[in-house]
Design a protein around this motif. Structure first.
Motif, PDB file in Angstrom:
ATOM      1  N   LEU A 188      -8.846  -0.153   4.487  1.00 42.24           N
ATOM      2  CA  LEU A 188      -9.023  -0.787   3.347  1.00 42.24           C
ATOM      3  C   LEU A 188      -9.957  -0.294   2.861  1.00 42.24           C
ATOM      4  O   LEU A 188     -11.119   0.710   2.152  1.00 42.24           O
ATOM      5  CB  LEU A 188     -10.336  -1.438   4.427  1.00 42.24           C
ATOM      6  CG  LEU A 188     -10.877  -3.193   3.379  1.00 42.24           C
ATOM      7  CD1 LEU A 188     -10.669  -4.292   3.556  1.00 42.24           C
ATOM      8  CD2 LEU A 188     -12.167  -3.098   2.983  1.00 42.24           C
ATOM      9  N   ALA A 189      -9.023  -0.651   0.877  1.00 41.43           N
ATOM     10  CA  ALA A 189      -9.676   0.181  -0.285  1.00 41.43           C
ATOM     11  C   ALA A 189     -10.077  -1.200  -0.874  1.00 41.43           C
ATOM     12  O   ALA A 189     -10.273  -2.122  -0.599  1.00 41.43           O
ATOM     13  CB  ALA A 189      -7.936  -0.043  -1.291  1.00 41.43           C
ATOM     14  N   VAL A 190     -11.407  -0.304  -1.524  1.00 38.71           N
ATOM     15  CA  VAL A 190     -11.920  -1.367  -2.429  1.00 38.71           C
ATOM     16  C   VAL A 190     -12.040  -0.324  -3.556  1.00 38.71           C
ATOM     17  O   VAL A 190     -12.392   0.037  -3.858  1.00 38.71           O
ATOM     18  CB  VAL A 190     -13.961  -1.253  -1.990  1.00 38.71           C
ATOM     19  CG1 VAL A 190     -15.400  -2.069  -2.715  1.00 38.71           C
ATOM     20  CG2 VAL A 190     -14.429  -1.460  -0.099  1.00 38.71           C
ATOM     21  N   VAL A 191     -12.125  -1.805  -4.566  1.00 34.81           N
ATOM     22  CA  VAL A 191     -11.620  -1.513  -6.091  1.00 34.81           C
ATOM     23  C   VAL A 191     -12.328  -2.121  -6.498  1.00 34.81           C
ATOM     24  O   VAL A 191     -12.988  -3.279  -6.539  1.00 34.81           O
ATOM     25  CB  VAL A 191     -10.408  -1.540  -6.426  1.00 34.81           C
ATOM     26  CG1 VAL A 191      -9.673  -2.047  -7.559  1.00 34.81           C
ATOM     27  CG2 VAL A 191      -8.756  -1.179  -4.898  1.00 34.81           C
ATOM     28  N   ASN A 192     -12.906  -1.100  -8.200  1.00 29.16           N
ATOM     29  CA  ASN A 192     -13.867  -1.859  -9.369  1.00 29.16           C
ATOM     30  C   ASN A 192     -12.380  -3.138  -9.259  1.00 29.16           C
ATOM     31  O   ASN A 192     -11.940  -2.318 -10.253  1.00 29.16           O
ATOM     32  CB  ASN A 192     -14.502  -0.920  -9.815  1.00 29.16           C
ATOM     33  CG  ASN A 192     -15.292  -1.256 -11.387  1.00 29.16           C
ATOM     34  OD1 ASN A 192     -14.602  -2.374 -11.940  1.00 29.16           O
ATOM     35  ND2 ASN A 192     -16.069  -0.393 -11.204  1.00 29.16           N
ATOM     36  N   ALA A 193     -12.689  -3.863  -9.776  1.00 36.36           N
ATOM     37  CA  ALA A 193     -11.777  -4.917 -10.218  1.00 36.36           C
ATOM     38  C   ALA A 193     -12.358  -5.206 -12.180  1.00 36.36           C
ATOM     39  O   ALA A 193     -10.816  -4.727 -12.753  1.00 36.36           O
ATOM     40  CB  ALA A 193     -12.297  -6.460 -10.150  1.00 36.36           C
ATOM     41  N   LYS A 194     -13.274  -4.304 -12.520  1.00 37.25           N
ATOM     42  CA  LYS A 194     -12.944  -4.299 -13.964  1.00 37.25           C
ATOM     43  C   LYS A 194     -12.710  -3.132 -14.544  1.00 37.25           C
ATOM     44  O   LYS A 194     -11.943  -3.222 -15.645  1.00 37.25           O
ATOM     45  CB  LYS A 194     -14.145  -4.087 -14.177  1.00 37.25           C
ATOM     46  CG  LYS A 194     -14.905  -4.966 -14.541  1.00 37.25           C
ATOM     47  CD  LYS A 194     -17.237  -5.384 -14.425  1.00 37.25           C
ATOM     48  CE  LYS A 194     -17.241  -6.919 -14.498  1.00 37.25           C
ATOM     49  NZ  LYS A 194     -18.684  -6.493 -15.171  1.00 37.25           N
ATOM     50  N   THR A 195     -12.301  -2.060 -13.048  1.00 37.14           N
ATOM     51  CA  THR A 195     -12.086  -0.788 -14.305  1.00 37.14           C
ATOM     52  C   THR A 195     -10.600   0.031 -13.363  1.00 37.14           C
ATOM     53  O   THR A 195      -9.990   0.699 -14.145  1.00 37.14           O
ATOM     54  CB  THR A 195     -12.676   0.657 -14.185  1.00 37.14           C
ATOM     55  OG1 THR A 195     -13.438   0.474 -12.658  1.00 37.14           O
ATOM     56  CG2 THR A 195     -14.104  -0.175 -14.775  1.00 37.14           C
ATOM     57  N   GLY A 196     -10.564  -0.697 -12.425  1.00 33.02           N
ATOM     58  CA  GLY A 196      -9.611  -0.420 -11.470  1.00 33.02           C
ATOM     59  C   GLY A 196      -9.698   1.061 -10.514  1.00 33.02           C
ATOM     60  O   GLY A 196      -8.911   1.364  -9.438  1.00 33.02           O
ATOM     61  N   ALA A 197     -10.764   1.292 -10.541  1.00 33.37           N
ATOM     62  CA  ALA A 197     -10.927   2.607  -9.976  1.00 33.37           C
ATOM     63  C   ALA A 197     -11.458   2.087  -8.182  1.00 33.37           C
ATOM     64  O   ALA A 197     -12.072   1.292  -8.570  1.00 33.37           O
ATOM     65  CB  ALA A 197     -12.378   3.534 -10.498  1.00 33.37           C
ATOM     66  N   MET A 198     -10.987   2.982  -7.147  1.00 33.25           N
ATOM     67  CA  MET A 198     -11.082   2.962  -6.080  1.00 33.25           C
ATOM     68  C   MET A 198     -12.651   3.554  -5.649  1.00 33.25           C
ATOM     69  O   MET A 198     -13.010   4.457  -6.087  1.00 33.25           O
ATOM     70  CB  MET A 198     -10.470   3.759  -4.916  1.00 33.25           C
ATOM     71  CG  MET A 198     -10.956   2.960  -3.492  1.00 33.25           C
ATOM     72  SD  MET A 198      -9.180   3.784  -2.506  1.00 33.25           S
ATOM     73  CE  MET A 198      -7.984   3.337  -3.249  1.00 33.25           C
ATOM     74  N   VAL A 199     -13.152   2.877  -5.487  1.00 28.69           N
ATOM     75  CA  VAL A 199     -14.839   3.217  -4.809  1.00 28.69           C
ATOM     76  C   VAL A 199     -14.780   3.380  -3.479  1.00 28.69           C
ATOM     77  O   VAL A 199     -16.428   3.798  -2.932  1.00 28.69           O
ATOM     78  CB  VAL A 199     -15.287   2.028  -5.752  1.00 28.69           C
ATOM     79  CG1 VAL A 199     -15.680   1.408  -7.313  1.00 28.69           C
ATOM     80  CG2 VAL A 199     -16.232   0.311  -4.527  1.00 28.69           C
ATOM     81  N   ALA A 200     -14.225   2.967  -2.248  1.00 32.84           N
ATOM     82  CA  ALA A 200     -14.334   3.315  -1.231  1.00 32.84           C
ATOM     83  C   ALA A 200     -13.366   2.890  -0.387  1.00 32.84           C
ATOM     84  O   ALA A 200     -12.165   2.487  -0.884  1.00 32.84           O
ATOM     85  CB  ALA A 200     -15.762   1.980   0.150  1.00 32.84           C
ATOM     86  N   LEU A 201     -13.125   4.050   0.458  1.00 30.79           N
ATOM     87  CA  LEU A 201     -11.699   3.865   1.487  1.00 30.79           C
ATOM     88  C   LEU A 201     -12.072   3.476   2.564  1.00 30.79           C
ATOM     89  O   LEU A 201     -12.952   4.550   3.646  1.00 30.79           O
ATOM     90  CB  LEU A 201     -11.011   4.895   1.527  1.00 30.79           C
ATOM     91  CG  LEU A 201      -8.883   4.644   1.645  1.00 30.79           C
ATOM     92  CD1 LEU A 201      -8.192   3.366   1.658  1.00 30.79           C
ATOM     93  CD2 LEU A 201      -8.243   6.541   1.552  1.00 30.79           C
ATOM     94  N   LEU A 202     -12.281   2.752   4.026  1.00 30.06           N
ATOM     95  CA  LEU A 202     -13.339   2.468   4.841  1.00 30.06           C
ATOM     96  C   LEU A 202     -11.613   2.579   6.231  1.00 30.06           C
ATOM     97  O   LEU A 202     -10.273   1.679   6.062  1.00 30.06           O
ATOM     98  CB  LEU A 202     -13.515   1.430   4.845  1.00 30.06           C
ATOM     99  CG  LEU A 202     -14.728   1.738   4.189  1.00 30.06           C
ATOM    100  CD1 LEU A 202     -14.164   0.510   3.498  1.00 30.06           C
ATOM    101  CD2 LEU A 202     -15.931   1.756   4.544  1.00 30.06           C
ATOM    102  N   ASN A 203     -12.132   2.594   6.815  1.00 33.39           N
ATOM    103  CA  ASN A 203     -10.844   2.388   8.613  1.00 33.39           C
ATOM    104  C   ASN A 203     -11.031   1.398   9.153  1.00 33.39           C
ATOM    105  O   ASN A 203     -12.093   0.821   8.977  1.00 33.39           O
ATOM    106  CB  ASN A 203     -11.040   3.709   9.818  1.00 33.39           C
ATOM    107  CG  ASN A 203     -11.197   5.148   9.135  1.00 33.39           C
ATOM    108  OD1 ASN A 203     -10.259   5.642   8.096  1.00 33.39           O
ATOM    109  ND2 ASN A 203     -11.641   6.365   9.159  1.00 33.39           N
ATOM    110  N   ILE A 204     -10.162   0.604   9.075  1.00 29.32           N
ATOM    111  CA  ILE A 204      -9.415  -0.578   9.858  1.00 29.32           C
ATOM    112  C   ILE A 204      -8.789  -0.840  10.642  1.00 29.32           C
ATOM    113  O   ILE A 204      -7.959   0.614  10.715  1.00 29.32           O
ATOM    114  CB  ILE A 204      -9.716  -1.452   8.614  1.00 29.32           C
ATOM    115  CG1 ILE A 204      -7.522  -1.369   8.048  1.00 29.32           C
ATOM    116  CG2 ILE A 204     -10.179  -1.798   7.811  1.00 29.32           C
ATOM    117  CD1 ILE A 204      -7.436  -2.203   6.989  1.00 29.32           C
ATOM    118  N   GLY A 205      -8.005  -1.709  11.675  1.00 31.71           N
ATOM    119  CA  GLY A 205      -7.145  -1.737  12.569  1.00 31.71           C
ATOM    120  C   GLY A 205      -5.975  -1.462  11.817  1.00 31.71           C
ATOM    121  O   GLY A 205      -5.662  -2.004  10.592  1.00 31.71           O
ATOM    122  N   LYS A 206      -5.018  -1.100  12.555  1.00 28.28           N
ATOM    123  CA  LYS A 206      -3.685  -1.349  11.951  1.00 28.28           C
ATOM    124  C   LYS A 206      -2.687  -2.520  12.069  1.00 28.28           C
ATOM    125  O   LYS A 206      -3.895  -3.018  13.200  1.00 28.28           O
ATOM    126  CB  LYS A 206      -2.933  -0.208  12.582  1.00 28.28           C
ATOM    127  CG  LYS A 206      -3.218   1.373  12.355  1.00 28.28           C
ATOM    128  CD  LYS A 206      -2.394   2.249  13.105  1.00 28.28           C
ATOM    129  CE  LYS A 206      -2.739   3.946  12.699  1.00 28.28           C
ATOM    130  NZ  LYS A 206      -1.404   5.146  12.727  1.00 28.28           N
TER     131      LYS A 206
END
Length: 302
Positions: A188-206
């Motif tokens: 699961l990618a968490v993205v800063n909508a204002k800058t487009g930068a990814m702030v976190a990448l977390l494990n989820i189910g496939k």
């Protein structure tokens, strides 16, 4: 089956599958009926100005406007090839429809039926609007999020999602301006909508095909076809904690959320066989036994 949409204005849950959209009154738990006459339906959205609902038929490249009270189709409009998810945008008052093979999003003005095609640099899967004039679109084949200006009806930019393969589900915390993209490789990618930068990448189910955000409880969800509901706690805008996944059922990969009470709705059916893995590292895709569609309801712990 594909997307679900919980319509808070009426308390109805709409479930797109095959040639119909089934409608459940969640207060009573009873099926009210079906929107019929469709052909391979996927997305569902509503126009708050009229209360009318919209869904698609990718088989005939059309959109259908329907009455949520009578469930009757009132109007059919042309669309694009391979229609998928759709969402209402409060800034432009338009409904936006993803069209994968067309590599475009279709903007529909419900007041005039005017349609505008917005070309994209990849195949859109799902999309989320911030209500302030920006639309964020998962480009499934490019591992990117495209940003669209909903007023100008044009592409603004597209941002890469390192570590995310085949983004599908999209959700957003509009208070912190964070976009959540669930990916087929169990991330699961968490993205800063204002800058487009990814702030976190977390494990989820496939096998995720949808994501949701519960703003009241600060929880991010991913529905996964491998039979889990991933739950991520939002600590603040840039910090997240993966909680224990909830066991669901095989094939339950799309969902909707009742934002008032936190109920999570998923849908699945009885799979036929073990499924087939189309891409290495991805979850199997299943065929399902006809007539076995079922709704799963998960309530927050007290």
């Amino acid at each position: 089956m594909d997307y679900l949409h919980y319509h808070a204005a009426t308390g109805q849950l709409f479930i797109a599958h095959g040639k119909a959209v089934s409608v459940v009154d969640m207060a009573s738990g009873k099926v009210q009926g079906n929107v019929t006459g469709l052909d391979d339906t996927h997305g569902i959205a509503f126009d708050p100005a009229t209360g009318d609902g919209y869904t698609d038929s990718s088989g005939t490249r059309t959109l259908s406007e329907f009455d949520p009270a009578t469930l009757k189709v009132m109007k059919t409009l042309p669309s694009l090839e391979d229609t998928d998810g759709m969402v209402f945008d409060a800034a432009s008052h338009d409904i936006f429809v993803a069209a994968g093979d067309s590599q475009a999003v279709l903007a529909l003005d419900p007041a005039t039926d005017q349609e505008t095609k917005i070309d994209l640099p990849g195949k859109p899967e799902y999309l989320v609007a911030d209500g302030q004039g920006r639309l964020y679109v998962a480009l499934n084949d490019k591992n990117q999020i495209a940003v669209v200006d909903t007023e100008a009806k044009k592409l603004v930019t597209s941002d890469a999602l390192p570590g995310c393969a085949a983004p599908t589900g999209m959700a957003m915390d509009t208070a912190t301006m964070r976009v959540f993209a669930s990916c087929q490789n169990g991330k699961l990618a968490v993205v800063n909508a204002k800058t487009g930068a990814m702030v976190a990448l977390l494990n989820i189910g496939k096998g995720s095909d949808s994501a949701a955000f519960d703003a009241k409880r600060h929880l991010v969800f991913s529905a996964n076809s491998t039979g889990t509901l991933s739950v991520i706690r939002e600590i603040d805008a840039d910090h997240y904690q993966a909680l224990a996944p909830v066991k669901t059922q095989i094939g339950a990969r799309t969902m909707a959320l009742d934002e008032a009470n936190g109920d999570v709705f998923l849908v699945t059916a009885t799979p036929q066989g073990k499924g087939k893995v189309k891409h290495p590292g991805f979850a199997p895709r299943y065929n399902f036994e006809p007539g076995t569609l079922r709704l799963l309801v998960y309530k927050p712990a007290s």
